[in-house]
Design an enzyme around this catalytic site. Sequence first.
Site, short mmCIF file in Angstrom:
data_model
loop_
_atom_site.label_atom_id
_atom_site.label_comp_id
_atom_site.label_asym_id
_atom_site.label_seq_id
_atom_site.Cartn_x
_atom_site.Cartn_y
_atom_site.Cartn_z
N CYS A 39 20.04 -16.39 -34.15
CA CYS A 39 19.47 -16.86 -35.40
C CYS A 39 19.19 -18.35 -35.41
CB CYS A 39 20.46 -16.58 -36.54
SG CYS A 39 21.40 -15.06 -36.34
N CYS A 1068 9.08 -2.33 7.65
CA CYS A 1068 10.55 -2.37 7.63
C CYS A 1068 11.12 -1.11 8.28
CB CYS A 1068 11.04 -2.50 6.20
SG CYS A 1068 12.82 -2.29 5.99
N CYS A 1074 18.72 -8.08 6.22
CA CYS A 1074 17.88 -9.04 5.49
C CYS A 1074 18.62 -10.35 5.21
CB CYS A 1074 17.43 -8.44 4.17
SG CYS A 1074 16.65 -6.83 4.29
N CYS A 1079 15.88 -10.18 10.83
CA CYS A 1079 15.10 -8.94 10.76
C CYS A 1079 14.34 -8.75 12.08
CB CYS A 1079 14.14 -8.99 9.59
SG CYS A 1079 13.03 -7.56 9.51
#
Length: 1470
Positions: A39, A1068, A1074, A1079
Amino acid sequence: MPSPLQAVPVLGPGPAPDTEPYVGVAVDNEDLLREKDACGVGFIANLKAERTHDIVTKALMALGCMEHRGACSSDNVSGDGAGLMLEIPWDLLAEEVPGTAQGSTGVGMVFLPDDEAAAGTARGIVAAVAEAEGFDLLGWRDVPVDVAAVGEVARATMPRIAQVVLRSRAGLAGDDLERELFIVRKLIERRSERELGPELAPGFYFCSLSCRTIVYKGMLNSGAVARFFRDLTDPRYVTCFAVYHRRYSTNTTPRWPLAQPMRLLGHNGEINTLQGNLNWVASRQGALRAEAWGGRERELLPLCDARESDSANLDHLAELLVRSGTDAREALMVLVPEAYRNHPDLAAEYAAVADFYRYYEGLQEGWDGPALLVFTDGKKVGARLDRNGLRPARFWRTADGVVYVASEVGVLGDVFSSAPNIVAKGRLGPGQMLCADLETGEFQGHVDIARDVASRHPYADWLAACTHRLADIVPPRTVLEGPAMAAGDALRLMAASGYGLEDTAMVIEGMAGSGAEPTYCMGDDVPLPALARSPHLLYDYFKQRFAQVTNPPIDPLREGLVMSLEMRLGRRGNLLSPGPDSYQQTSLVVETAGCVSTHHLAALVGYGAHAVVPYLAFEAARQWRASPRTENLVRAGKLPDVSMAAAQRNYKKALEKGLMKILSKMGISLLSCYHGAQIFEAYGLGREVIDAAFVGTVSRIGGLTLDDVQRETEAFWAKGFPEKKLTKLEDYGYIQARPKGEHHANNQAMSKLLHKAIGLGGHGPAGAGAYEAYLQHFRAAPVTVLRDLLELHTGAAAVDVEEVESVADIVARFCTGGMSLGAISRETHETIAIAMNRLGGKSNSGEGGEDPVRWLELDGVDKGGRSALLPHLKGLRAGDTATSRIKQVASGRFGVTPEFLVNADQGGQLPGKKVSPYIADLRRSKPGVPLISPPPHHDIYSIEDLAQLIYDLHQVNPAARVSVKLVAQAGIGTVASGVAKAGSDVIQVSGHDGGTGASPISSIKHAGGPMEMGLAEVHQTLTANGLRDRVVLRADGGMRTGRDVLVAAALGGDEFGFGTVAMIATGCIMARVCHTNNCPVGVASQREELRKRFPGTPEDLVNYFMFVAEEVRAGLASLGLRSLDELVGRGDYLRQRTDVSLAKTSALDLSILTRFAGETATSTERRGAPPHDNGSEWDDVILADAEVQKAIDEEGTVRRSYDIANTDRSALGRLGGAIAKRYGDDRFQGRIELDLRGSAGQSFACFITRGVHVTLTGEANDYVCKGMAGGEVAIRPPEESRFPAREASIVGNTCLYGATGGALFVNGRAGERFAVRNSRAAAVVEGVGDHACEYMTGGVVVVLGKSGRNVAAGMTGGLGYFYDPQGTFPDRVNAEIVTVQRVLTGTGAAQLKGLLERHVELTGSAAGQELLGDWEAALPRFWQLRFQHLEIGAHDTDLLASPGPTGPVQYPLRAPSFQPLPGPFQGTRV
């Protein structure tokens, strides 16, 4: 001690004749999730107690000027609530109710049921109770109202409104009369429940019943209050104070009683600890005693009601304390304590208050959360801010003795007319209070109040008498120097207790070795425990709840000074009668073999444990360190040489850090507030289990019985007694995919099938048969998600697939997830974006900005699909673009600039080793430095702040849609209602199973709920509240097939997000590394040699989505439907499958997913609707000026003057966007000079660019210069001001947030969190609150006055200069990663002096002039802050100000290190 989860019998004398004994019960958390609010609030008080009608008029005006902080229902008229609390209008009432007289009578403002018979019954209850309690009922008065001011929605539930006047026959007056009126009201409430029943009783409500105050409120917007309540415009209504409040509720069902002010408080914010607070109130209320009540305490019960709002319940407890004789100031200090630890100001100025807070910690848990509380008991009027300072609270005081407090400045529009009369102007800081005493005429600041309250009792002596530190009773035990069990015995006990190999090898060993919870990646793609074939510990059936949107999380890393894991052992004492013998030492301490992880620990504490002894986990840590394998790894240098003692300490440290993070996600600062709060949701536990052990916990789909739980527990126990010798723990594969472990939906077999189907590498699709093999893989898989238990059925005959809408129409609904460039490689990110643009779908930029080269259409693509513009990609075509149509913005994301935003179609943590030079350039940071985004509390304190951010974004780019992401959990529908009312165009509902680059394991596994439940709840709630057609719903939760799309559509999804599977479709192989930057195919790595292995092309992802769209077409045809429009929102087309049996339970009930919520517009109509419009704006006047337009078009110069008001929000954002659209952030060579006068609204000068020069004479609110990319802004108070500028707050909180360039000069103080996430802007300010320069990555900040605590937390770049003649500044710095030193070089001194000279030139700063006037004396008193790894030397000219085309100083002050771009877009990357 009694658990907060069980019934507690009340104590004391018997009930009054018309009451029944009250028995407390645990809170039903589902009730709590239906009502959230925030508020705008304030008060006006005359210290001389002079009554005038002018105070009423000003309060109504201030209320109107904060309309934007509230919200309305679907009719856009029915406000969520607005009102005033004032003195009773004695003269006005005396004319209509004879006998009314101040001092001897009480007046009630009453909502009566809008039913003649029920209203008569209610009046009869009042008369009967009043008579029994010794009161004469002098009469009723129908309050004159204008119903035309009420909206249609609110009118449907509008009560009759009346006033009742009671006179005490015993001649009671003052506090005694107030107390008796409180009893009368409580007795009326209890009796009405019985006589009116559950349907009508809620419509009978006392807004107030007092001899001092009265509340006028309703489901109104701000402007309607004066029109509706005719009393308020009557000149006879005079008062010496007024509290005003405008409500923003996320629940749109009109509830007149929940409008504010309440009976004592007006609350702006949200109580994050509400569940625990209410549980403990229910547990202890029967034992509360105070002499003032004369043994009638039980007649006041229940004290709280979970069906009401957090504000209402806090008001109940505050009112009880005050009516029991507690000073109102003390009551607020008890209930909302400040963070007294690590507080240099408190220690120096009012140290005794620390004993006060320590003492009351044993009696009352804090009501914690963002809160500005305005309060009055009719004798004092005051305001209190929460311990984190998460709500804005500005105040000013006049020479004629009037005090003003408001959520914003400028609400009276009198910054110039009142300037000569204002003697002080400031803000409330974290945990602070101010008070106007109407009886003594005294104005008290925080220090005076704290000293006064803390000196009333000998709290230090009381503490010494009734508390003992555990270390003083039991000497701390040294950790064991070796295992306590034989290895084989320990292994068997671990197996029997449910341990798996991952629990020891990944969790315990990782924590023991590093002192931190291990991280992992790729989300949680295993079945919910109730769906799984493998046994699970009971903990796993519970998901942690967390704060989102309506309340903010806390930052445990950088703002831990406000947090504490201290726990009081011992039953709480009597809150109403404090003394030296208050505490009783009894506690629940859990010694358990089953507690392994931070989630386990949180669950035990959350359900009532005061302390936890995870003895077997500690033994596992010892076994690990003592094992020959560990010794060999240490000798080989593959593990650090951690001692046996250190391993155990590390494990404990990691548990505590993880527990603190779990608290912080819910926005809770203190473990004592989390204790017993049950902030969890159960998935897959039946009512029998919940009612037996977890009363009040939300469990919406049923599930396991107690017998089922027993069987699962026995299954674990049996593993400890195998037929053969146990040599290792079973690897259940809950985290890492294992051949014999739990099923993972994303697995290598699945990725291989998909790669073959799409022809990975640009080889073309392999045909429908290959995709069918991919689908068959899922059909043959075990049940993994809730939608696997659902089937579609319409009862209609199938249609020919050629009659179904086209593939192009379907793929336009597809989106990819928000994967940041940095978490995934540039190749992956750009390939996904190009593919989605080819399809007409949308990709999401994630965090980190976007290279402008991606906004260009590719041409010159060779026959091999290569382009010189993006030479690292293959499979390109002429006309491709790599831009992401969805730009991730919220919470000051790295790389967000005006140019980034105007190129939008729609508006975690990154390890340092993934921050390459390219990533660092885009994010305006430094290579190799870990990047952690600030939690949302920096710019989203609550729902109305989210509304402001949405407003900002619509301002800078009116053509863009703004999307807000919500994660599924119980209550998400309520939150979504608030988001829809905030102006969001899209709401994305994500499930718990979403992938992530790097996150703690407990966050991956134990937070959030199923997407299906979240999506259904959001759709159903929005439809019920008439808000569904305001927003597009995007479903995002493990989408992999067309069937997933069809089910999500039936649940309410208009669009569909694909995350991990999109990465799989570009190459992938689900290696799940990751988070390591390793990777093997370059999909999620920044290592150049690995990125070269990236196999994907845009065509691969296009092929995948074409297959999915064809599957959707076929599915629609089989259902007899011709478009997704016919399916969206048709939950009744879903039914629970009967042909599937689960291993653990047959009692799951998914009926909450299979309901038809009601008719709405079509999904296509929602998706085609224009973005929400901010309407006519202050900026439009500037942009409509022909000379301004000419200056923009021709890069010329123009100067203009304008007035500005607090209702002019996001001012200059549209101007900044217009310039950035044409010239980017820093290529505009023109100059637009603006002289402004007034009180600027929130987000003043947000997203402005180079060439915009602004001088504001007046003041401003929160978020000044948010996201600015260039230009200059100078803010100074009116010339006629009497207050010293250096001591006055003239800008609000969170200024310069996420700035990427430009400069800000403020002749006055700023609030909390100044320059958070500043990356390249310069600033000079005369003082700052807590957390300045937090997460700063560049730029320069100069502070000429006092600073708050925790300066430079997380600062990884840039420089700070802080003037400190007292020499105390180093105590205020978070020195974890910064160095505090004097200004050691000539370059630094020159930079500092140059900025000071500019500051004086633009603002006329007296403080700056004094410093420059004696520079040789001033310079040694400055401290310089820098990131520890940044060495400042004499040759660091890139950190110096230098002459430039925009004036004496060129911004940014740190030269860009970007490389020239190839092709036609020459120059430097912005």
